[in-house]
Design a protein around this motif. Structure first.
Motif, PDB file in Angstrom:
ATOM      1  N   ALA A 176       0.862  -1.181   0.000  1.00 50.77           N
ATOM      2  CA  ALA A 176       0.000   0.000   0.000  1.00 50.77           C
ATOM      3  C   ALA A 176       0.895   1.226   0.000  1.00 50.77           C
ATOM      4  O   ALA A 176       1.829   1.314   0.800  1.00 50.77           O
ATOM      5  CB  ALA A 176      -0.908   0.001   1.214  1.00 50.77           C
ATOM      6  N   ASP A 177       0.640   2.155  -0.922  1.00 50.77           N
ATOM      7  CA  ASP A 177       1.404   3.399  -1.022  1.00 50.77           C
ATOM      8  C   ASP A 177       0.467   4.593  -0.883  1.00 50.77           C
ATOM      9  O   ASP A 177      -0.680   4.561  -1.349  1.00 50.77           O
ATOM     10  CB  ASP A 177       2.116   3.510  -2.377  1.00 50.77           C
ATOM     11  N   TYR A 178       0.989   5.655  -0.284  1.00 51.64           N
ATOM     12  CA  TYR A 178       0.271   6.921  -0.187  1.00 51.64           C
ATOM     13  C   TYR A 178       1.222   8.017  -0.660  1.00 51.64           C
ATOM     14  O   TYR A 178       2.295   8.204  -0.082  1.00 51.64           O
ATOM     15  CB  TYR A 178      -0.172   7.179   1.256  1.00 51.64           C
ATOM     16  N   GLU A 179       0.847   8.721  -1.735  1.00 50.17           N
ATOM     17  CA  GLU A 179       1.639   9.820  -2.275  1.00 50.17           C
ATOM     18  C   GLU A 179       0.904  11.130  -2.029  1.00 50.17           C
ATOM     19  O   GLU A 179      -0.309  11.217  -2.239  1.00 50.17           O
ATOM     20  CB  GLU A 179       1.854   9.654  -3.785  1.00 50.17           C
ATOM     21  N   LYS A 180       1.656  12.150  -1.635  1.00 52.16           N
ATOM     22  CA  LYS A 180       1.035  13.444  -1.342  1.00 52.16           C
ATOM     23  C   LYS A 180       1.865  14.559  -1.942  1.00 52.16           C
ATOM     24  O   LYS A 180       3.086  14.599  -1.799  1.00 52.16           O
ATOM     25  CB  LYS A 180       0.939  13.624   0.184  1.00 52.16           C
ATOM     26  N   GLU A 181       1.188  15.471  -2.668  1.00 51.03           N
ATOM     27  CA  GLU A 181       1.808  16.723  -3.115  1.00 51.03           C
ATOM     28  C   GLU A 181       0.847  17.857  -2.805  1.00 51.03           C
ATOM     29  O   GLU A 181      -0.200  17.625  -2.205  1.00 51.03           O
ATOM     30  CB  GLU A 181       2.199  16.645  -4.599  1.00 51.03           C
ATOM     31  N   ASP A 182       1.191  19.076  -3.164  1.00 56.35           N
ATOM     32  CA  ASP A 182       0.420  20.241  -2.740  1.00 56.35           C
ATOM     33  C   ASP A 182      -1.058  20.160  -3.106  1.00 56.35           C
ATOM     34  O   ASP A 182      -1.924  20.506  -2.304  1.00 56.35           O
ATOM     35  CB  ASP A 182       1.009  21.526  -3.330  1.00 56.35           C
ATOM     36  N   ASP A 183      -1.368  19.717  -4.333  1.00 55.07           N
ATOM     37  CA  ASP A 183      -2.742  19.771  -4.817  1.00 55.07           C
ATOM     38  C   ASP A 183      -3.410  18.415  -4.959  1.00 55.07           C
ATOM     39  O   ASP A 183      -4.576  18.348  -5.384  1.00 55.07           O
ATOM     40  CB  ASP A 183      -2.796  20.482  -6.175  1.00 55.07           C
ATOM     41  N   SER A 184      -2.723  17.333  -4.655  1.00 55.87           N
ATOM     42  CA  SER A 184      -3.321  16.022  -4.886  1.00 55.87           C
ATOM     43  C   SER A 184      -2.750  14.974  -3.946  1.00 55.87           C
ATOM     44  O   SER A 184      -1.718  15.178  -3.303  1.00 55.87           O
ATOM     45  CB  SER A 184      -3.103  15.581  -6.339  1.00 55.87           C
ATOM     46  N   GLU A 185      -3.453  13.855  -3.881  1.00 59.83           N
ATOM     47  CA  GLU A 185      -2.960  12.696  -3.154  1.00 59.83           C
ATOM     48  C   GLU A 185      -3.392  11.446  -3.902  1.00 59.83           C
ATOM     49  O   GLU A 185      -4.451  11.414  -4.536  1.00 59.83           O
ATOM     50  CB  GLU A 185      -3.472  12.680  -1.712  1.00 59.83           C
ATOM     51  N   ARG A 186      -2.528  10.433  -3.854  1.00 60.23           N
ATOM     52  CA  ARG A 186      -2.793   9.190  -4.579  1.00 60.23           C
ATOM     53  C   ARG A 186      -2.557   8.011  -3.647  1.00 60.23           C
ATOM     54  O   ARG A 186      -1.572   7.986  -2.910  1.00 60.23           O
ATOM     55  CB  ARG A 186      -1.892   9.072  -5.813  1.00 60.23           C
ATOM     56  N   THR A 187      -3.478   7.062  -3.693  1.00 58.60           N
ATOM     57  CA  THR A 187      -3.325   5.831  -2.924  1.00 58.60           C
ATOM     58  C   THR A 187      -3.320   4.649  -3.887  1.00 58.60           C
ATOM     59  O   THR A 187      -3.931   4.700  -4.961  1.00 58.60           O
ATOM     60  CB  THR A 187      -4.474   5.654  -1.909  1.00 58.60           C
ATOM     61  N   VAL A 188      -2.620   3.598  -3.492  1.00 58.30           N
ATOM     62  CA  VAL A 188      -2.587   2.379  -4.289  1.00 58.30           C
ATOM     63  C   VAL A 188      -2.471   1.181  -3.359  1.00 58.30           C
ATOM     64  O   VAL A 188      -1.790   1.241  -2.340  1.00 58.30           O
ATOM     65  CB  VAL A 188      -1.422   2.399  -5.309  1.00 58.30           C
ATOM     66  N   VAL A 189      -3.178   0.117  -3.710  1.00 57.31           N
ATOM     67  CA  VAL A 189      -3.113  -1.153  -2.976  1.00 57.31           C
ATOM     68  C   VAL A 189      -2.972  -2.245  -4.012  1.00 57.31           C
ATOM     69  O   VAL A 189      -3.693  -2.246  -5.023  1.00 57.31           O
ATOM     70  CB  VAL A 189      -4.366  -1.381  -2.113  1.00 57.31           C
ATOM     71  N   GLY A 190      -2.046  -3.178  -3.781  1.00 57.97           N
ATOM     72  CA  GLY A 190      -1.855  -4.220  -4.770  1.00 57.97           C
ATOM     73  C   GLY A 190      -1.045  -5.395  -4.269  1.00 57.97           C
ATOM     74  O   GLY A 190      -0.790  -5.563  -3.081  1.00 57.97           O
ATOM     75  N   ILE A 191      -0.627  -6.216  -5.226  1.00 61.78           N
ATOM     76  CA  ILE A 191       0.120  -7.446  -4.977  1.00 61.78           C
ATOM     77  C   ILE A 191       1.567  -7.240  -5.407  1.00 61.78           C
ATOM     78  O   ILE A 191       1.827  -6.621  -6.441  1.00 61.78           O
ATOM     79  CB  ILE A 191      -0.475  -8.632  -5.771  1.00 61.78           C
ATOM     80  N   ARG A 192       2.498  -7.779  -4.634  1.00 61.90           N
ATOM     81  CA  ARG A 192       3.913  -7.686  -4.937  1.00 61.90           C
ATOM     82  C   ARG A 192       4.521  -9.086  -4.956  1.00 61.90           C
ATOM     83  O   ARG A 192       4.251  -9.907  -4.085  1.00 61.90           O
ATOM     84  CB  ARG A 192       4.620  -6.829  -3.901  1.00 61.90           C
ATOM     85  N   TYR A 193       5.350  -9.327  -5.984  1.00 67.16           N
ATOM     86  CA  TYR A 193       6.089 -10.586  -6.081  1.00 67.16           C
ATOM     87  C   TYR A 193       7.572 -10.295  -6.161  1.00 67.16           C
ATOM     88  O   TYR A 193       8.012  -9.563  -7.047  1.00 67.16           O
ATOM     89  CB  TYR A 193       5.629 -11.381  -7.321  1.00 67.16           C
ATOM     90  N   GLU A 194       8.351 -10.831  -5.229  1.00 61.76           N
ATOM     91  CA  GLU A 194       9.791 -10.658  -5.219  1.00 61.76           C
ATOM     92  C   GLU A 194      10.463 -11.880  -5.851  1.00 61.76           C
ATOM     93  O   GLU A 194      10.019 -13.003  -5.657  1.00 61.76           O
ATOM     94  CB  GLU A 194      10.307 -10.465  -3.788  1.00 61.76           C
ATOM     95  N   PHE A 195      11.546 -11.619  -6.574  1.00 63.16           N
ATOM     96  CA  PHE A 195      12.277 -12.734  -7.201  1.00 63.16           C
ATOM     97  C   PHE A 195      13.769 -12.547  -7.053  1.00 63.16           C
ATOM     98  O   PHE A 195      14.221 -11.499  -6.579  1.00 63.16           O
ATOM     99  CB  PHE A 195      11.888 -12.866  -8.672  1.00 63.16           C
TER     100      PHE A 195
END
Length: 195
Positions: A176-195
């Protein structure tokens, strides 16, 4: 509130209380994302794909595509990056990294044409495997492309990212990521695979 979260996360990431291994830079991520912008009514929704591969001598290559749209405004937004980074272990479970990307940003609307510009992005951050199955990331990014128009000027964004990655099985996790800048914010949730 965001500053308190970032401050607390930084302290946790820099602590050496956990004996977990350092974070991996070889992985693939796929997630659902939502972007809220103060100047736009409605939300941009879509998906992101990220791939990273670790090279010798602490270098890595990485690419990302974030594709979103606002159905109410009939407006699409795509940001694609490809770059190279370098990481250095500062504790047994914590790395400091810097990254440089080439960027392509596209805003498009059927009746209005599109803004399609290339630029660059620089990032610096810290990742820490604070316990065996939990990784925390704190990153500052600066993105810059060409001029949107004479009134708007250059498209330049500074933003911070707070990310969490929880390992649920060998090589597989959720993030889960949360990005923030002056005029906006973005969230993302997903699956991660490490190799």
């Amino acid at each position: 509130m965001i500053k308190k979260i970032f401050f607390t996360t930084t302290l946790l990431a820099m602590s050496n209380l956990a004996l977990a291994e350092r974070p991996s830079f070889s992985y693939f991520e796929a997630g659902a994302t939502e972007l809220e912008h103060d100047l736009v009514v409605g939300d941009f929704t879509g998906f992101e794909l990220t791939g990273s591969y670790e090279l010798p001598d602490n270098f890595y290559i990485v690419g990302k595509a974030v594709i979103t749209s606002d159905k109410d405004l009939d407006l699409d937004m795509e940001t694609k990056t490809i770059g190279i980074g370098y990481h250095e272990k500062i504790f047994s479970n914590t790395v400091l990294f810097a990254q440089a990307d080439a960027v392509a940003v596209v805003f498009s609307r059927p009746e209005s044409g599109q803004f399609d510009e290339q630029g660059y992005q620089f990032s610096v951050g810290i990742k820490s495997q604070i316990i065996d199955n939990l990784e925390v990331e704190l990153t500052y990014k600066r993105l810059s492309t060409g001029e949107v128009d004479e009134d708007f000027g250059d498209y330049r964004v500074d933003y911070a990212l707070l990310g969490l990655h929880y390992i649920v099985a060998s090589g597989v996790g959720i993030y889960a990521d949360y990005e923030k800048e002056d005029d906006s914010e973005r969230t993302v949730v997903g699956i991660r695979y490490e190799f």
